[in-house]
Design a protein around this motif. Sequence first.
Motif, mmCIF file in Angstrom:
data_model
loop_
_atom_site.group_PDB
_atom_site.id
_atom_site.type_symbol
_atom_site.label_atom_id
_atom_site.label_comp_id
_atom_site.label_asym_id
_atom_site.label_seq_id
_atom_site.Cartn_x
_atom_site.Cartn_y
_atom_site.Cartn_z
ATOM 1 N N ILE A 69 11.141 -19.346 9.252
ATOM 2 C CA ILE A 69 11.891 -20.229 8.353
ATOM 3 C C ILE A 69 11.182 -20.316 7.000
ATOM 4 O O ILE A 69 9.991 -20.054 6.892
ATOM 5 N N THR A 70 11.950 -20.685 5.988
ATOM 6 C CA THR A 70 11.365 -20.840 4.653
ATOM 7 C C THR A 70 10.586 -22.146 4.584
ATOM 8 O O THR A 70 10.785 -23.073 5.376
ATOM 9 N N HIS A 71 9.703 -22.205 3.613
ATOM 10 C CA HIS A 71 8.919 -23.415 3.385
ATOM 11 C C HIS A 71 9.847 -24.588 3.053
ATOM 12 O O HIS A 71 9.640 -25.711 3.516
ATOM 13 N N LYS A 72 10.875 -24.318 2.257
ATOM 14 C CA LYS A 72 11.837 -25.359 1.857
ATOM 15 C C LYS A 72 12.540 -25.944 3.083
ATOM 16 O O LYS A 72 12.666 -27.167 3.211
ATOM 17 N N LEU A 73 12.982 -25.099 3.999
ATOM 18 C CA LEU A 73 13.651 -25.573 5.214
ATOM 19 C C LEU A 73 12.669 -26.358 6.078
ATOM 20 O O LEU A 73 13.013 -27.399 6.635
ATOM 21 N N TRP A 74 11.446 -25.862 6.175
ATOM 22 C CA TRP A 74 10.418 -26.540 6.966
ATOM 23 C C TRP A 74 10.165 -27.947 6.421
ATOM 24 O O TRP A 74 10.084 -28.906 7.180
ATOM 25 N N GLN A 75 10.067 -28.066 5.097
ATOM 26 C CA GLN A 75 9.826 -29.377 4.496
ATOM 27 C C GLN A 75 11.047 -30.289 4.615
ATOM 28 O O GLN A 75 10.927 -31.446 4.991
ATOM 29 N N GLY A 76 12.219 -29.763 4.264
ATOM 30 C CA GLY A 76 13.414 -30.591 4.195
ATOM 31 C C GLY A 76 14.011 -30.952 5.540
ATOM 32 O O GLY A 76 14.236 -32.119 5.835
ATOM 33 N N TYR A 77 14.262 -29.954 6.366
ATOM 34 C CA TYR A 77 14.961 -30.202 7.628
ATOM 35 C C TYR A 77 14.007 -30.581 8.754
ATOM 36 O O TYR A 77 14.343 -31.386 9.615
ATOM 37 N N PHE A 78 12.817 -30.005 8.744
ATOM 38 C CA PHE A 78 11.864 -30.247 9.826
ATOM 39 C C PHE A 78 10.745 -31.203 9.419
ATOM 40 O O PHE A 78 9.751 -31.345 10.133
ATOM 41 N N ALA A 79 10.890 -31.859 8.264
ATOM 42 C CA ALA A 79 9.964 -32.890 7.786
ATOM 43 C C ALA A 79 8.507 -32.430 7.808
ATOM 44 O O ALA A 79 7.607 -33.188 8.162
ATOM 45 N N SER A 80 8.270 -31.161 7.429
ATOM 46 C CA SER A 80 6.915 -30.585 7.374
ATOM 47 C C SER A 80 6.152 -30.732 8.693
ATOM 48 O O SER A 80 4.940 -30.950 8.707
ATOM 49 N N ASP A 81 6.863 -30.631 9.792
ATOM 50 C CA ASP A 81 6.258 -30.762 11.123
ATOM 51 C C ASP A 81 5.151 -29.722 11.292
ATOM 52 O O ASP A 81 5.419 -28.522 11.315
ATOM 53 N N PRO A 82 3.886 -30.141 11.412
ATOM 54 C CA PRO A 82 2.788 -29.181 11.545
ATOM 55 C C PRO A 82 2.817 -28.436 12.878
ATOM 56 O O PRO A 82 2.136 -27.431 13.045
ATOM 57 N N ASN A 83 3.603 -28.916 13.819
ATOM 58 C CA ASN A 83 3.696 -28.301 15.145
ATOM 59 C C ASN A 83 4.983 -27.504 15.325
ATOM 60 O O ASN A 83 5.418 -27.278 16.460
ATOM 61 N N ILE A 84 5.605 -27.062 14.221
ATOM 62 C CA ILE A 84 6.881 -26.347 14.299
ATOM 63 C C ILE A 84 6.741 -24.993 14.994
ATOM 64 O O ILE A 84 7.664 -24.539 15.658
ATOM 65 N N ILE A 85 5.590 -24.345 14.860
ATOM 66 C CA ILE A 85 5.398 -23.038 15.472
ATOM 67 C C ILE A 85 5.483 -23.198 16.992
ATOM 68 O O ILE A 85 4.790 -24.016 17.586
ATOM 69 N N GLY A 86 6.355 -22.395 17.583
ATOM 70 C CA GLY A 86 6.556 -22.455 19.033
ATOM 71 C C GLY A 86 7.721 -23.334 19.455
ATOM 72 O O GLY A 86 8.143 -23.274 20.612
ATOM 73 N N LYS A 87 8.250 -24.136 18.534
ATOM 74 C CA LYS A 87 9.405 -24.980 18.875
ATOM 75 C C LYS A 87 10.679 -24.151 18.849
ATOM 76 O O LYS A 87 10.778 -23.163 18.135
ATOM 77 N N GLN A 88 11.667 -24.589 19.602
ATOM 78 C CA GLN A 88 12.942 -23.879 19.658
ATOM 79 C C GLN A 88 13.977 -24.589 18.795
ATOM 80 O O GLN A 88 13.992 -25.815 18.710
ATOM 81 N N ILE A 89 14.805 -23.773 18.144
ATOM 82 C CA ILE A 89 15.892 -24.290 17.333
ATOM 83 C C ILE A 89 17.189 -23.634 17.787
ATOM 84 O O ILE A 89 17.181 -22.538 18.338
ATOM 85 N N HIS A 90 18.309 -24.322 17.587
ATOM 86 C CA HIS A 90 19.621 -23.801 17.963
ATOM 87 C C HIS A 90 20.253 -23.079 16.777
ATOM 88 O O HIS A 90 20.360 -23.645 15.688
ATOM 89 N N LEU A 91 20.652 -21.825 16.985
ATOM 90 C CA LEU A 91 21.362 -21.048 15.971
ATOM 91 C C LEU A 91 22.543 -20.370 16.644
ATOM 92 O O LEU A 91 22.350 -19.604 17.597
ATOM 93 N N ASN A 92 23.738 -20.640 16.175
ATOM 94 C CA ASN A 92 24.948 -20.020 16.714
ATOM 95 C C ASN A 92 25.033 -20.148 18.226
ATOM 96 O O ASN A 92 25.436 -19.222 18.925
ATOM 97 N N GLY A 93 24.614 -21.282 18.754
ATOM 98 C CA GLY A 93 24.710 -21.526 20.186
ATOM 99 C C GLY A 93 23.578 -20.928 21.009
ATOM 100 O O GLY A 93 23.568 -21.050 22.233
ATOM 101 N N ASP A 94 22.612 -20.272 20.377
ATOM 102 C CA ASP A 94 21.482 -19.681 21.087
ATOM 103 C C ASP A 94 20.188 -20.369 20.664
ATOM 104 O O ASP A 94 20.096 -20.929 19.571
#
Length: 151
Positions: free
Chosen positions: A20-45
């Motif tokens: 993901i982009t830095h902008k998306l990480w900051q804006g949508y994921f609130a700069s979550d330092p633990n984002i690596i390894g987390k799962q996100i939903h894209l197109n139902g997957d």
Amino acid sequence: MGRYFLPEEGVAGKDHVAIITHKLWQGYFASDPNIIGKQIHLNGDLYTVIGVQTPGQPDRLVRQIVLPFVFTPEQMSHDVHWLVVLGRLKPGVTIAQANADMDTVSRHLGEIYPKSNKGWSVSVEPLKNDFLDPGVRTGLWFLLGAVGFVL
């Protein structure tokens, strides 16, 4: 943060990873330092976040998520000719040499798949040729000249 794609992630079934982009990480994921390894939903997957890009040019693009470019055998078609690929030439290889190699590849594809690939070609160009629209580039040169004249 994180890493880039591994070669094995370029295979159907092992491609559910995302950067993901830095902008998306900051804006949508609130700069979550633990984002690596987390799962996100894209197109139902579900996709596992493996990296966050550094701030910069990708933040200005419409696309904010990068996925591996993988086709299943059912998706393979030789009738579509739209692919744009970015790459780096080996040191010492000229654009003319790369174009000659790609001409050989495109001729070979035309022999193997004459119905869909005969008459098609490939071109190798410097990235600067595709970065800006030629009209925008010309306008920027005129603007630079005007600024230089004023100064």
